[in-house]
Design an enzyme around this catalytic site. Structure first.
Site, short mmCIF file in Angstrom:
data_model
loop_
_atom_site.label_atom_id
_atom_site.label_comp_id
_atom_site.label_asym_id
_atom_site.label_seq_id
_atom_site.Cartn_x
_atom_site.Cartn_y
_atom_site.Cartn_z
CD GLU A 86 -3.02 -1.08 2.22
OE1 GLU A 86 -2.68 -0.55 3.29
OE2 GLU A 86 -4.12 -1.62 2.03
CD GLU A 117 4.74 -20.69 11.71
OE1 GLU A 117 4.86 -20.66 12.94
OE2 GLU A 117 3.75 -20.28 11.10
#
Length: 276
Positions: A86, A117
């Site tokens: 963004e 992860e």
């Protein structure tokens, strides 16, 4: 992770205020969640000095040829990718200025990538892949504060002399020990036990908003409170750019439209031409 270690994490505790939420009506469910969400901003407020320090570090990196890089897994990783994505339309920066890396790659944005992860070396490989260097500012994001992917990335960044930050929702967080500027926002047990996409995710989103917005403001991407470097890539943003020029330069629509056209659509250039 051993069961006893998991039980120590604030993010994994059982919330007594939602212990019987499975018997609640839709209105009661909404009220319980809303009440818990109200506590998040207060938790973030306690970490404002550390968040401010991260803003300063990010702005310094951007002003001296570096980048702001986020790494995380699951919800934490997705929030980092979202914040990075963004920044381009909002502040007119290129895709390489603020970068989000998520364990398992971009496919992990939409579905879980098993085991990614848990790797202590994967983040280092990915950071090497984007040319990470000592000028960059790395922020590791992990609600639990102990994700191996994030720990590995932070350790690598420190080993090459880069400044590091972290965002965790438990204290003391393991990743804090690997960060020059740790942020710990303790949001407590979730409404649904262990579902850190809820309060912890909200807290992380708030911190990331402050971090990237603050850094961009410090880099001159905002005039007053107007996003003068907005990229007018669609009708809504073109209208926003026009309004920004009219507001900042106290110009009528016709004058602002002409200035924007002559400036190639750049609101900042249009404003400067009118004010000069």
């Amino acid at each position: 992770m051993e069961l006893n270690e998991l039980k120590k994490l604030a993010t994994e505790g059982r919330n007594p205020r939602s212990a019987e939420i499975d018997k609640a009506s839709p209105a009661e469910i909404a009220a319980i969640i809303n009440a818990e969400d109200k506590t998040v901003a207060d938790a973030v407020e306690k970490a404002l000095p550390q968040i401010a320090a991260q803003i300063e570090a990010a702005a310094y990196a951007l002003q001296h040829g570096g980048r702001l890089i986020y790494i995380g897994a699951g919800t934490s990783g997705r929030l980092g990718v979202l914040d990075a994505a963004e920044c381009r339309p909002t502040y007119g920066v290129d895709d390489n200025t603020v970068v989000g890396l998520i364990a398992g790659g971009m496919s992990a944005m939409f579905s879980a990538v098993e085991g990614a992860e848990d790797s202590l070396t994967l983040a280092e490989e990915e950071l090497r892949g984007i040319g990470f260097c000592e000028k960059d500012f790395l922020v590791g994001i992990a609600a639990s504060g102990r994700t191996p992917y994030v720990k590995g990335g932070l350790a690598y960044a420190r080993s090459i002399g880069a400044v590091t930050g972290s965002i965790a929702c438990t204290a003391p967080a393991e990743i804090s020990a690997l960060a020059d500027i740790p942020v710990e926002v303790v949001t407590g047990p979730e409404v649904v036990t262990g579902s850190t996409r809820m309060k912890a995710g909200t807290a992380q989103k708030m911190v990331l908003n402050m971090l990237s917005t603050g850094a961009m403001i410090r880099c001159g991407k905002v005039m007053g409170n107007l996003m003068v470097d907005v990229q007018a890539t669609n009708d809504k943003l073109r209208a926003r750019a026009l309004r920004i020029v009219m507001e900042a330069a106290d110009a009528d629509r016709e004058t602002a439209e002409k200035a924007l056209t002559e400036a190639g659509g750049s609101a900042k250039k249009a404003i400067l031409s009118l004010l000069a």
